[in-house]
Design a protein around this motif. Structure first.
Motif, PDB file in Angstrom:
ATOM      1  N   LEU A 324     -11.572 -55.557 -23.689  1.00 19.70           N
ATOM      2  CA  LEU A 324     -10.825 -54.321 -23.894  1.00 19.70           C
ATOM      3  C   LEU A 324     -11.523 -53.334 -24.829  1.00 19.70           C
ATOM      4  CD1 LEU A 324      -8.336 -52.550 -23.494  1.00 19.70           C
ATOM      5  CD2 LEU A 324      -7.170 -53.897 -25.270  1.00 19.70           C
ATOM      6  N   PRO A 325     -11.920 -53.743 -26.055  1.00 21.31           N
ATOM      7  CA  PRO A 325     -12.550 -52.766 -26.942  1.00 21.31           C
ATOM      8  C   PRO A 325     -13.878 -52.241 -26.404  1.00 21.31           C
ATOM      9  CG  PRO A 325     -12.685 -54.975 -27.888  1.00 21.31           C
ATOM     10  CD  PRO A 325     -11.755 -55.058 -26.728  1.00 21.31           C
ATOM     11  N   LEU A 326     -14.577 -53.054 -25.629  1.00 19.10           N
ATOM     12  CA  LEU A 326     -15.844 -52.614 -25.056  1.00 19.10           C
ATOM     13  C   LEU A 326     -15.623 -51.561 -23.977  1.00 19.10           C
ATOM     14  CD1 LEU A 326     -17.598 -56.088 -24.785  1.00 19.10           C
ATOM     15  CD2 LEU A 326     -18.281 -54.229 -26.302  1.00 19.10           C
ATOM     16  N   VAL A 327     -14.667 -51.812 -23.080  1.00 15.53           N
ATOM     17  CA  VAL A 327     -14.362 -50.851 -22.023  1.00 15.53           C
ATOM     18  C   VAL A 327     -13.850 -49.544 -22.622  1.00 15.53           C
ATOM     19  CG1 VAL A 327     -12.890 -50.353 -20.030  1.00 15.53           C
ATOM     20  CG2 VAL A 327     -13.929 -52.612 -20.270  1.00 15.53           C
ATOM     21  N   LYS A 328     -12.900 -49.664 -23.558  1.00 17.12           N
ATOM     22  CA  LYS A 328     -12.354 -48.455 -24.178  1.00 17.12           C
ATOM     23  C   LYS A 328     -13.411 -47.708 -24.979  1.00 17.12           C
ATOM     24  CE  LYS A 328      -8.192 -48.318 -25.872  1.00 17.12           C
ATOM     25  NZ  LYS A 328      -6.946 -48.592 -26.636  1.00 17.12           N
ATOM     26  N   GLY A 329     -14.278 -48.451 -25.658  1.00 17.34           N
ATOM     27  CA  GLY A 329     -15.302 -47.815 -26.472  1.00 17.34           C
ATOM     28  C   GLY A 329     -16.322 -47.063 -25.632  1.00 17.34           C
ATOM     29  N   LEU A 330     -16.854 -47.729 -24.605  1.00 15.60           N
ATOM     30  CA  LEU A 330     -17.868 -47.091 -23.771  1.00 15.60           C
ATOM     31  C   LEU A 330     -17.284 -45.910 -23.000  1.00 15.60           C
ATOM     32  CD1 LEU A 330     -20.729 -46.999 -22.564  1.00 15.60           C
ATOM     33  CD2 LEU A 330     -19.878 -48.509 -20.743  1.00 15.60           C
ATOM     34  N   LEU A 331     -16.156 -46.139 -22.325  1.00 19.84           N
ATOM     35  CA  LEU A 331     -15.572 -45.064 -21.527  1.00 19.84           C
ATOM     36  C   LEU A 331     -15.008 -43.957 -22.410  1.00 19.84           C
ATOM     37  CD1 LEU A 331     -13.849 -46.949 -18.553  1.00 19.84           C
ATOM     38  CD2 LEU A 331     -16.221 -46.170 -18.827  1.00 19.84           C
ATOM     39  N   GLY A 332     -14.572 -44.321 -23.614  1.00 22.15           N
ATOM     40  CA  GLY A 332     -14.128 -43.303 -24.560  1.00 22.15           C
ATOM     41  C   GLY A 332     -15.274 -42.387 -24.959  1.00 22.15           C
ATOM     42  N   HIS A 333     -16.448 -42.973 -25.175  1.00 22.77           N
ATOM     43  CA  HIS A 333     -17.620 -42.153 -25.475  1.00 22.77           C
ATOM     44  C   HIS A 333     -17.987 -41.280 -24.279  1.00 22.77           C
ATOM     45  CE1 HIS A 333     -21.554 -40.766 -26.582  1.00 22.77           C
ATOM     46  NE2 HIS A 333     -22.084 -41.388 -25.545  1.00 22.77           N
ATOM     47  N   ALA A 334     -17.943 -41.862 -23.079  1.00 19.44           N
ATOM     48  CA  ALA A 334     -18.288 -41.107 -21.876  1.00 19.44           C
ATOM     49  C   ALA A 334     -17.360 -39.910 -21.683  1.00 19.44           C
ATOM     50  CB  ALA A 334     -18.217 -42.024 -20.655  1.00 19.44           C
ATOM     51  N   ALA A 335     -16.085 -40.095 -22.002  1.00 18.08           N
ATOM     52  CA  ALA A 335     -15.093 -39.033 -21.799  1.00 18.08           C
ATOM     53  C   ALA A 335     -15.034 -38.031 -22.941  1.00 18.08           C
ATOM     54  CB  ALA A 335     -13.706 -39.651 -21.594  1.00 18.08           C
ATOM     55  N   SER A 336     -15.726 -38.307 -24.015  1.00 15.65           N
ATOM     56  CA  SER A 336     -15.691 -37.394 -25.156  1.00 15.65           C
ATOM     57  C   SER A 336     -16.455 -36.110 -24.833  1.00 15.65           C
ATOM     58  CB  SER A 336     -16.311 -38.058 -26.387  1.00 15.65           C
ATOM     59  OG  SER A 336     -17.714 -38.204 -26.238  1.00 15.65           O
ATOM     60  N   ALA A 337     -16.166 -35.055 -25.565  1.00 15.84           N
ATOM     61  CA  ALA A 337     -16.891 -33.798 -25.375  1.00 15.84           C
ATOM     62  C   ALA A 337     -18.385 -33.998 -25.591  1.00 15.84           C
ATOM     63  CB  ALA A 337     -16.344 -32.741 -26.327  1.00 15.84           C
ATOM     64  N   GLU A 338     -18.724 -34.824 -26.595  1.00 13.04           N
ATOM     65  CA  GLU A 338     -20.134 -35.083 -26.878  1.00 13.04           C
ATOM     66  C   GLU A 338     -20.797 -35.827 -25.725  1.00 13.04           C
ATOM     67  OE1 GLU A 338     -17.890 -34.968 -30.796  1.00 13.04           O
ATOM     68  OE2 GLU A 338     -17.602 -35.886 -28.825  1.00 13.04           O
ATOM     69  N   GLY A 339     -20.100 -36.867 -25.239  1.00  8.64           N
ATOM     70  CA  GLY A 339     -20.654 -37.652 -24.137  1.00  8.64           C
ATOM     71  C   GLY A 339     -20.858 -36.809 -22.889  1.00  8.64           C
ATOM     72  N   GLN A 340     -19.938 -35.904 -22.614  1.00 10.09           N
ATOM     73  CA  GLN A 340     -20.060 -35.037 -21.449  1.00 10.09           C
ATOM     74  C   GLN A 340     -21.208 -34.042 -21.612  1.00 10.09           C
ATOM     75  OE1 GLN A 340     -18.152 -34.857 -18.349  1.00 10.09           O
ATOM     76  NE2 GLN A 340     -17.884 -36.974 -19.034  1.00 10.09           N
ATOM     77  N   GLN A 341     -21.342 -33.477 -22.790  1.00  6.18           N
ATOM     78  CA  GLN A 341     -22.398 -32.485 -23.007  1.00  6.18           C
ATOM     79  C   GLN A 341     -23.786 -33.118 -22.911  1.00  6.18           C
ATOM     80  OE1 GLN A 341     -21.605 -30.289 -26.633  1.00  6.18           O
ATOM     81  NE2 GLN A 341     -19.492 -29.929 -26.009  1.00  6.18           N
ATOM     82  N   ASP A 342     -23.890 -34.407 -23.222  1.00  8.82           N
ATOM     83  CA  ASP A 342     -25.182 -35.088 -23.148  1.00  8.82           C
ATOM     84  C   ASP A 342     -25.705 -35.190 -21.714  1.00  8.82           C
ATOM     85  OD1 ASP A 342     -25.372 -35.439 -25.847  1.00  8.82           O
ATOM     86  OD2 ASP A 342     -24.646 -37.509 -25.855  1.00  8.82           O
ATOM     87  N   LEU A 343     -24.847 -34.921 -20.715  1.00  3.98           N
ATOM     88  CA  LEU A 343     -25.245 -35.071 -19.324  1.00  3.98           C
ATOM     89  C   LEU A 343     -25.937 -33.846 -18.754  1.00  3.98           C
ATOM     90  CD1 LEU A 343     -22.129 -36.848 -17.763  1.00  3.98           C
ATOM     91  CD2 LEU A 343     -24.155 -37.856 -18.824  1.00  3.98           C
ATOM     92  N   VAL A 344     -25.836 -32.717 -19.437  1.00  4.62           N
ATOM     93  CA  VAL A 344     -26.324 -31.459 -18.862  1.00  4.62           C
ATOM     94  C   VAL A 344     -27.801 -31.536 -18.496  1.00  4.62           C
ATOM     95  CG1 VAL A 344     -26.646 -28.989 -19.279  1.00  4.62           C
ATOM     96  CG2 VAL A 344     -24.555 -30.121 -20.047  1.00  4.62           C
ATOM     97  N   ASP A 345     -28.606 -32.152 -19.358  1.00  5.34           N
ATOM     98  CA  ASP A 345     -30.041 -32.238 -19.097  1.00  5.34           C
ATOM     99  C   ASP A 345     -30.378 -33.197 -17.958  1.00  5.34           C
ATOM    100  OD1 ASP A 345     -30.623 -30.436 -21.045  1.00  5.34           O
ATOM    101  OD2 ASP A 345     -31.166 -31.919 -22.563  1.00  5.34           O
TER     102      ASP A 345
END
Length: 367
Positions: A324-345
């Protein structure tokens, strides 16, 4: 670097279209700082997480995993780009803790996936916007533009030469050779295929009679495995045309065709033009199930119409205590504004803020 320049342009466009508050720079310091900020708020957990599925999101997942593991020592996260169909099968079989898929669970798949989630359901969580490029390799031909009807005829095997009248009509000023067309499709089950054939069935119904599915249904064309295989086939073979995620087109230096939208314009694939289609997508799932519906016939001026949403399929409840903490942690980072902005490049378009916030809330609710 090409992708850095591409990312800077995409950043400006996405700020205007999607309302993002800021864009990260191209340097490593920015990436590590943003990763730190989002991961710090998460419960890192310990142990190993295994996931698989969509090859379209392979590069995005690699970026997220790298950033997350840098912050969360003691975690091992494996993501295998086996294709959307294989990912969902692994999730149902219990060998994947979550799955990546380029299309939401189908009605017949949902009960099987729900059965894995004790006391809960399998959620469709949109995580990456992946524009689908129409890529081609035809000697002497640049600036190709195609209507949905012509695309459908090409991939259905009805148009077999590059100088066919249908292609000439779309490109009246081009010098088209009589080279035979090799229409390349995915040989494995793929959400990209599902989305592309859905686009054809919605925009060129009379010319595309094969419906939509993860498996290629038309009898014509040449198969290639996964997104890497498709890009490699097009790059190395004259006369080819295919569909592949934008990031693979960019990384492979492939030519991209303009596609006519519902407004009658031949739209070039850019972050801004893809964002215009994304902004019109609707969420049709209920509660924290965020399945989206895209209008492939969008009449928004300048919109590039072939866009897919890449999902993570995860249990709302019933995750093992160590996962649970691993799934929430990774996907939480992916869904964060920072995680999303990292994809632009990387050749992806971040989620619109209104959608991103809903995904972040849904991930936080996993239990």
């Amino acid at each position: 670097m090409k992708l850095q320049r591409h990312g800077a342009i995409a950043c400006l466009a996405l700020t205007a279209v999607l309302g993002l508050s800021a864009c990260g720079s191209d340097n490593n310091e920015s990436t590590s700082t943003s990763a730190s900020g989002s991961a710090a708020a998460a419960d890192c957990g310990k142990g190993t997480l295994n996931a698989q599925g969509s090859s379209a999101q392979k590069n995005a997942m690699a970026e997220w995993i790298k950033a997350y593991q840098q912050k969360c020592a003691g975690t091992t996260i494996n993501y295998e780009p086996t294709g959307s169909g294989a990912g969902i099968q692994a999730f149902v079989a219990g060998t994947a803790d979550f799955a990546g898929s380029d299309s939401a669970l189908k009605p017949e798949e949902q009960p099987q996936a729900d059965a894995k989630c004790s006391g809960g359901q399998a959620l469709n969580l949109p995580m990456v916007i992946g524009p689908v490029a129409i890529v081609y390799n035809v000697s002497g031909v640049d600036n190709l533009q195609l209507t949905p009807a012509t695309l459908a005829k090409v991939f259905a095997g009805k148009v077999t030469k590059w100088d066919d009248p249908a292609i000439k009509a779309d490109n009246p000023d081009a010098k088209l050779p009589s080279t035979a067309i090799q229409a390349v499709h995915r040989s494995d089950e793929s959400g990209t295929t599902d989305n592309f054939t859905k686009y054809l069935s919605k925009t060129a119904e009379s010319d595309w009679t094969f419906g939509n599915a993860k498996a290629w249904k038309a009898p014509s064309g040449v198969g290639a495995a996964k997104s890497d295989g498709v890009a490699s086939k097009v790059k190395s073979t004259d006369g080819t045309i295919s569909y592949v995620e934008w990031s693979y087109a960019e990384n492979g230096g492939l030519k991209k065709a303009k596609v006519r939208n519902g407004a009658g314009e031949f739209a070039e694939l850019t972050a801004e033009s893809a964002g215009k289609t994304i902004a019109g997508a609707k969420i049709e799932g209920q509660g924290n199930d965020l399945k989206m519906s895209i209008d492939y016939n969008t009449t928004q001026a300048g919109a590039y119409p072939i866009v897919l949403v890449t999902y993570e399929i995860a249990c709302s409840k019933g995750l093992a205590a160590d996962k649970l903490p691993l799934v929430k942690g990774l996907l939480g980072h992916a869904a964060s504004a920072e995680g999303q902005q990292d994809l632009v490049d990387l050749g992806y378009a971040p989620l619109p803020e209104s959608v991103r916030a809903k995904v972040e809330t849904a991930v936080a609710s996993l239990s």
